[in-house]
Write a protein that holds these residues in place. Sequence first.
Motif, PDB file in Angstrom:
ATOM      1  N   GLN A   1      88.880  97.074  99.007  1.00  0.00           N
ATOM      2  CA  GLN A   1      89.337  98.021 100.032  1.00  0.00           C
ATOM      3  C   GLN A   1      89.490  99.468  99.584  1.00  0.00           C
ATOM      4  OE1 GLN A   1      91.027  95.524  98.733  1.00  0.00           O
ATOM      5  NE2 GLN A   1      93.178  95.931  98.435  1.00  0.00           N
TER       6      GLN A   1
ATOM      7  N   THR B   1      93.562  98.465  83.004  1.00  0.00           N
ATOM      8  CA  THR B   1      93.405  98.905  84.394  1.00  0.00           C
ATOM      9  C   THR B   1      92.709 100.263  84.292  1.00  0.00           C
ATOM     10  OG1 THR B   1      95.583  97.912  84.783  1.00  0.00           O
ATOM     11  CG2 THR B   1      94.651  99.265  86.568  1.00  0.00           C
TER      12      THR B   1
ATOM     13  N   THR C   1      96.079 103.584  90.280  1.00  0.00           N
ATOM     14  CA  THR C   1      96.079 104.054  91.666  1.00  0.00           C
ATOM     15  C   THR C   1      97.386 104.711  92.075  1.00  0.00           C
ATOM     16  OG1 THR C   1      94.936 101.943  91.905  1.00  0.00           O
ATOM     17  CG2 THR C   1      95.221 103.240  93.906  1.00  0.00           C
TER      18      THR C   1
ATOM     19  N   GLY D   1      92.132  89.202  97.140  1.00  0.00           N
ATOM     20  CA  GLY D   1      92.479  90.529  96.644  1.00  0.00           C
ATOM     21  C   GLY D   1      92.603  90.559  95.128  1.00  0.00           C
ATOM     22  N   ALA D   2      92.754  91.748  94.618  1.00  0.00           N
ATOM     23  CA  ALA D   2      92.851  91.915  93.166  1.00  0.00           C
ATOM     24  C   ALA D   2      94.055  91.164  92.610  1.00  0.00           C
ATOM     25  CB  ALA D   2      92.950  93.394  92.821  1.00  0.00           C
ATOM     26  N   SER D   3      95.112  91.048  93.400  1.00  0.00           N
ATOM     27  CA  SER D   3      96.329  90.387  92.907  1.00  0.00           C
ATOM     28  C   SER D   3      96.087  88.930  92.543  1.00  0.00           C
ATOM     29  CB  SER D   3      97.439  90.489  93.957  1.00  0.00           C
ATOM     30  OG  SER D   3      97.701  91.829  94.251  1.00  0.00           O
TER      31      SER D   3
ATOM     32  N   PHE E   1      94.970  88.637  89.006  1.00  0.00           N
ATOM     33  CA  PHE E   1      95.999  88.720  87.965  1.00  0.00           C
ATOM     34  C   PHE E   1      96.287  87.319  87.411  1.00  0.00           C
ATOM     35  CE2 PHE E   1      98.039  92.598  90.283  1.00  0.00           C
ATOM     36  CZ  PHE E   1      96.994  93.400  89.862  1.00  0.00           C
TER      37      PHE E   1
ATOM     38  N   TRP F   1     100.120  98.166  88.468  1.00  0.00           N
ATOM     39  CA  TRP F   1      99.175  97.049  88.572  1.00  0.00           C
ATOM     40  C   TRP F   1      99.004  96.336  87.245  1.00  0.00           C
ATOM     41  CZ3 TRP F   1      99.199  95.755  93.268  1.00  0.00           C
ATOM     42  CH2 TRP F   1      99.214  96.713  94.279  1.00  0.00           C
TER      43      TRP F   1
ATOM     44  N   SER G   1      89.849  98.079  90.463  1.00  0.00           N
ATOM     45  CA  SER G   1      90.000  98.132  91.922  1.00  0.00           C
ATOM     46  C   SER G   1      89.800  99.532  92.502  1.00  0.00           C
ATOM     47  CB  SER G   1      91.385  97.636  92.326  1.00  0.00           C
ATOM     48  OG  SER G   1      91.492  96.254  92.067  1.00  0.00           O
ATOM     49  N   SER G   2      90.338 100.548  91.823  1.00  0.00           N
ATOM     50  CA  SER G   2      90.320 101.859  92.467  1.00  0.00           C
ATOM     51  C   SER G   2      89.339 102.850  91.857  1.00  0.00           C
ATOM     52  CB  SER G   2      91.736 102.449  92.497  1.00  0.00           C
ATOM     53  OG  SER G   2      92.319 102.405  91.222  1.00  0.00           O
TER      54      SER G   2
ATOM     55  N   ASN H   1      91.791 102.559  86.323  1.00  0.00           N
ATOM     56  CA  ASN H   1      92.360 103.679  87.080  1.00  0.00           C
ATOM     57  C   ASN H   1      93.685 103.226  87.683  1.00  0.00           C
ATOM     58  OD1 ASN H   1      92.022 106.404  88.463  1.00  0.00           O
ATOM     59  ND2 ASN H   1      92.292 105.059  90.232  1.00  0.00           N
TER      60      ASN H   1
END
Length: 354
Positions: free
Chosen positions: A190, A144, A148, A73-75, A78, A100, A169-170, A146
């Motif tokens: 996702q 970032t 979210t 995932g995006a996390s 980080f 985020w 991500s978004s 966008n």
Amino acid sequence: MIHNFNAGPSILPKVVFEEAAQAVLNYNNTGLSILELGHRTPTFQAVMDEARALLKELMQLDDDHEVLFLHGGASTQFMQVPMNLLDDKDTAAYADTGVWGTKAIKEARLFGKVEVVCSGKESNYTGIPKDFAVPNDVKYFHITTNNTIYGSQWQKIPVTSNVMVADMSSDILSRVMDFNAFGLIYAGAQKNIGAAGVNVVVVNKNILGKIKRVIPTIMDYRNHIKEGSMLNTPPVFAVYVCMLTLRWLKEQGGVSAIEKINNQKAALLYGAIDESHLFKGTVAVEDRSKMNVCFVMNDPELEIPFLNFAKENGIVGIKGHRLVGGFRASLYNALPLSSVQVLVDVMKAFGNKH
Ligand SMILES: *Cc1c(COP(=O)(O)O)cnc(C)c1O
């Protein structure tokens, strides 16, 4: 009929659900499920190759930019970004535009120095910071694109001379952008690309290998590039769903075509919010996200009745994040304009009664 405004995991095109369902039962008439194929078989290799090629094509990437499909995932990015790009004594610049971004900053501090060059914290992240400068000598500048949770978005990407790193991500693939201008882009799949469980990383290979830190094998982007995202077992089903979604996006006419529809969807919904005596947006008008539309009601007492009324009309996933309250309608690529029209009609019908 259900209209799914979930923030993530979120709506995907119906054809993707149908094809993915079929592939679970019998992939391409092989008599095998996509879930039981070896990842090193030519059958799955073709899926990985097509997913990578489609992403390169849709993002119009040059040969310096590599596409990876990774776990975590995006996390995980980080941490993986600073682990690969930042030595202990180096500094990276970060823009703090929401939850985020704040999390990305916290992880980067484990690997080097972080200079937060701008922050929306004081104004409760209701907009994108305007006047700020990024020092020349930082290793990279992270944004970032966008936000979210708060529903804000960089409408213009700040152009600096630094290596640009972005968590997209978004809003990845939702609007035309010069993706080659970035040193590194990452996105959890996702929201706009596919199913949860895989992470897209686009990296300019020329920015790698510039630090002294010893990087664990599985964390080193160079190893994943060398092995074509098959250093270990990739999340095969999630990659397959990405491939299907990217195929769908190409059939729609690609990023520029979907951007036009995304603009219409956002204009329709924000228009209804601004016109209404009941609702109001939570973000500075010029920074409003076209992917996650956050709004509240002038009379908070009406929020639960509205939520229930929306639910009765087939609308799901519009409850706002607990940090913002109110409502959040996510308008990702796969959400049709007709669903936004239904939401707007429901808002108007509720307005007529209250
Ligand atoms: C959802 C989201 C994340 C977190 O993604 P995970 O895949 O759950 O780690 C990070 N950044 C942004 C901008 C997001 O929207």
